[in-house]
Design an enzyme around this catalytic site. Structure first.
Site, PDB file in Angstrom:
ATOM      1  N   SER A   1      -7.371  -2.111  -2.457  1.00  0.00           N
ATOM      2  CA  SER A   1      -5.960  -2.132  -2.071  1.00  0.00           C
ATOM      3  C   SER A   1      -5.356  -0.753  -2.293  1.00  0.00           C
ATOM      4  CB  SER A   1      -5.212  -3.170  -2.908  1.00  0.00           C
ATOM      5  OG  SER A   1      -3.825  -3.020  -2.689  1.00  0.00           O
TER       6      SER A   1
ATOM      7  N   HIS B   1      -7.304  -2.882   2.178  1.00  0.00           N
ATOM      8  CA  HIS B   1      -6.189  -3.823   2.127  1.00  0.00           C
ATOM      9  C   HIS B   1      -4.904  -3.009   1.995  1.00  0.00           C
ATOM     10  CE1 HIS B   1      -4.368  -7.744   0.896  1.00  0.00           C
ATOM     11  NE2 HIS B   1      -3.637  -7.014   0.077  1.00  0.00           N
TER      12      HIS B   1
ATOM     13  N   ASP C   1      -0.792  -3.256   1.578  1.00  0.00           N
ATOM     14  CA  ASP C   1       0.285  -4.159   1.179  1.00  0.00           C
ATOM     15  C   ASP C   1       1.613  -3.684   1.732  1.00  0.00           C
ATOM     16  OD1 ASP C   1      -0.978  -6.151  -0.637  1.00  0.00           O
ATOM     17  OD2 ASP C   1      -1.605  -4.329  -1.689  1.00  0.00           O
TER      18      ASP C   1
ATOM     19  N   MET D   1       5.523  -4.268   2.121  1.00  0.00           N
ATOM     20  CA  MET D   1       6.599  -4.979   1.401  1.00  0.00           C
ATOM     21  C   MET D   1       7.951  -4.525   1.918  1.00  0.00           C
ATOM     22  SD  MET D   1       5.200  -4.655  -2.474  1.00  0.00           S
ATOM     23  CE  MET D   1       3.462  -4.789  -2.848  1.00  0.00           C
TER      24      MET D   1
ATOM     25  N   HIS E   1      -1.547  -6.988   4.573  1.00  0.00           N
ATOM     26  CA  HIS E   1      -0.916  -8.095   3.855  1.00  0.00           C
ATOM     27  C   HIS E   1       0.594  -7.931   4.015  1.00  0.00           C
ATOM     28  CE1 HIS E   1      -0.459 -10.229  -0.325  1.00  0.00           C
ATOM     29  NE2 HIS E   1       0.095 -10.903   0.654  1.00  0.00           N
TER      30      HIS E   1
ATOM     31  N   MET F   1       3.932  -8.782   3.253  1.00  0.00           N
ATOM     32  CA  MET F   1       4.853  -9.445   2.316  1.00  0.00           C
ATOM     33  C   MET F   1       6.263  -9.144   2.793  1.00  0.00           C
ATOM     34  SD  MET F   1       2.765  -8.672  -1.172  1.00  0.00           S
ATOM     35  CE  MET F   1       1.866  -7.330  -0.429  1.00  0.00           C
TER      36      MET F   1
ATOM     37  N   MET G   1      -3.089 -16.053  -3.292  1.00  0.00           N
ATOM     38  CA  MET G   1      -2.590 -15.027  -4.232  1.00  0.00           C
ATOM     39  C   MET G   1      -2.845 -15.476  -5.668  1.00  0.00           C
ATOM     40  SD  MET G   1      -1.079 -12.451  -2.589  1.00  0.00           S
ATOM     41  CE  MET G   1      -0.497 -11.686  -4.085  1.00  0.00           C
TER      42      MET G   1
ATOM     43  N   GLY H   1       3.982  -8.463  -5.040  1.00  0.00           N
ATOM     44  CA  GLY H   1       4.981  -7.405  -5.197  1.00  0.00           C
ATOM     45  C   GLY H   1       4.471  -6.181  -5.929  1.00  0.00           C
TER      46      GLY H   1
ATOM     47  N   ASP I   1      -6.404 -12.297  -3.964  1.00  0.00           N
ATOM     48  CA  ASP I   1      -5.663 -11.047  -4.124  1.00  0.00           C
ATOM     49  C   ASP I   1      -4.810 -11.107  -5.389  1.00  0.00           C
ATOM     50  OD1 ASP I   1      -4.213  -8.718  -3.835  1.00  0.00           O
ATOM     51  OD2 ASP I   1      -3.130  -9.367  -2.039  1.00  0.00           O
ATOM     52  N   GLY I   2      -5.117 -10.205  -6.320  1.00  0.00           N
ATOM     53  CA  GLY I   2      -4.311 -10.058  -7.525  1.00  0.00           C
ATOM     54  C   GLY I   2      -5.129 -10.195  -8.790  1.00  0.00           C
ATOM     55  N   GLY I   3      -5.189  -9.114  -9.557  1.00  0.00           N
ATOM     56  CA  GLY I   3      -5.862  -9.165 -10.849  1.00  0.00           C
ATOM     57  C   GLY I   3      -7.369  -9.315 -10.768  1.00  0.00           C
TER      58      GLY I   3
HETATM   59  C1  DX5 Z   1       0.268  -7.533  -4.927  1.00  0.00           C
HETATM   60  C2  DX5 Z   1      -0.616  -7.106  -3.807  1.00  0.00           C
HETATM   61  C3  DX5 Z   1      -1.989  -6.798  -4.182  1.00  0.00           C
HETATM   62  C4  DX5 Z   1      -2.172  -5.672  -5.174  1.00  0.00           C
HETATM   63  C5  DX5 Z   1      -3.410  -5.998  -5.956  1.00  0.00           C
HETATM   64  O1  DX5 Z   1       1.450  -7.953  -4.370  1.00  0.00           O
HETATM   65  O2  DX5 Z   1      -0.671  -8.112  -2.809  1.00  0.00           O
HETATM   66  O3  DX5 Z   1      -2.804  -6.539  -3.031  1.00  0.00           O
HETATM   67  O4  DX5 Z   1      -2.306  -4.412  -4.581  1.00  0.00           O
HETATM   68  O5  DX5 Z   1      -3.494  -5.145  -7.013  1.00  0.00           O
HETATM   69  P1  DX5 Z   1      -4.350  -5.538  -8.327  1.00  0.00           P
HETATM   70  O6  DX5 Z   1      -5.760  -5.718  -7.859  1.00  0.00           O
HETATM   71  O7  DX5 Z   1      -4.174  -4.357  -9.229  1.00  0.00           O
HETATM   72  O8  DX5 Z   1      -3.767  -6.801  -8.871  1.00  0.00           O
HETATM   73 ZN    ZN Z   2      -2.113  -7.720  -1.198  1.00  0.00          ZN
END
Ligand code: DX5
Ligand code: ZN
Length: 230
Positions: A12, A37, A39, A41, A70, A72, A141, A146, A179-181
């Site tokens: 990402s 990826h 993001d 926003m 992605h 958002m 997610m 965000g 996606d996330g963590g």
């Molecule tokens: C959060 C994004 C993710 C983010 C993931 O809103 O959708 O794609 O970049 O970052 P990590 O992998 O650090 O959680």
């Molecule tokens: Zn994302």
């Protein structure tokens, strides 16, 4: 033994140095990234702002890998064409956004672009599975959208497993994205629960050599997937 699905890692770029995206792209490609990826926003759907089609276009010029967008944003319908023209390969919208999901899907089909749909942590996965026969990707997610660098929410695992069971009934390949963590610790359980597409931000770009970070993630993903098919 069930056939092994393709497992893909998508760094990402939100976690990369925005002043050196070309360097981040090169490093991730050297580490065997399968896609990028991005993001997007809008400051409404999520409380953060990131970037729009112009940056997607600039990234498009630097890599041949697929770009996974992605979105958002509150009004995916309004911007789908612009992100498609900018070079997005898969446009992933949120079912919680204001646009009607069926209309977004139809717009994607008219454009001839791959479309995915995403659910926030608090949204039942069923909201996206009911569209799955027309989707190219389902995105679960595992953090509140965000911001990068948040901790993985384990509630995502049963949602992945439910999605995997449903997708297996469809008779066509649909990516199941998480996606996330995602880290070497969380990637394995996510793969075991059925994820096939792994978005990784901080675990790729926030420290240490990027190619090595990707290799560690790939090892974890493959070990998790092997546990799933055993
Ligand atoms: C959060 C994004 C993710 C983010 C993931 O809103 O959708 O794609 O970049 O970052 P990590 O992998 O650090 O959680
Ligand atoms: Zn994302």
């Amino acid at each position: 033994m069930p056939a092994r699905r393709a497992l893909r890692l998508a760094p990402s770029l939100l976690s990369a140095d925005f002043a050196d995206l070309a360097g981040a792209i090169r490093a991730a490609e050297a580490g065997g990234a399968d896609a990028f990826h991005l993001d997007v926003m809008d400051g409404h759907f999520v409380p953060n702002l990131s970037f729009g089609p112009a940056l997607v276009r600039a990234v498009r010029a630097r890599t041949k890998l697929p770009l996974d967008l992605h979105l958002m944003i509150d009004e995916p319908l309004r911007y789908l064409e612009a992100f498609h023209r900018a070079g997005g390969d898969t446009l992933v919208f949120h079912v919680e956004a204001r646009s009607d999901p069926a209309e977004v899907l139809r717009a994607g089909q008219r454009l001839g672009v791959a479309v995915g749909a995403a659910v926030r942590p608090e949204t039942p996965v069923d909201r996206v599975l009911r569209l799955a026969d027309r989707l190219d990707q389902v995105l679960v997610m595992s953090v509140h959208p965000g911001f990068s660098g948040q901790a993985f929410l384990p509630e995502a695992l049963p949602k992945l497993a439910e999605a995997r069971r449903h997708l297996a009934t469809l008779g066509r390949e649909v990516d199941l994205s998480i996606d996330g963590g995602i880290t070497p610790e969380t990637a394995g359980p996510a793969a075991e629960a059925g994820a096939t597409f792994f978005v990784c931000g901080n675990s790729v770009f926030a420290g240490g050599p990027v190619p090595e970070n990707l290799r560690r993630l790939r090892t974890a993903v493959e070990a998790g997937a092997a546990r799933a098919v055993r």
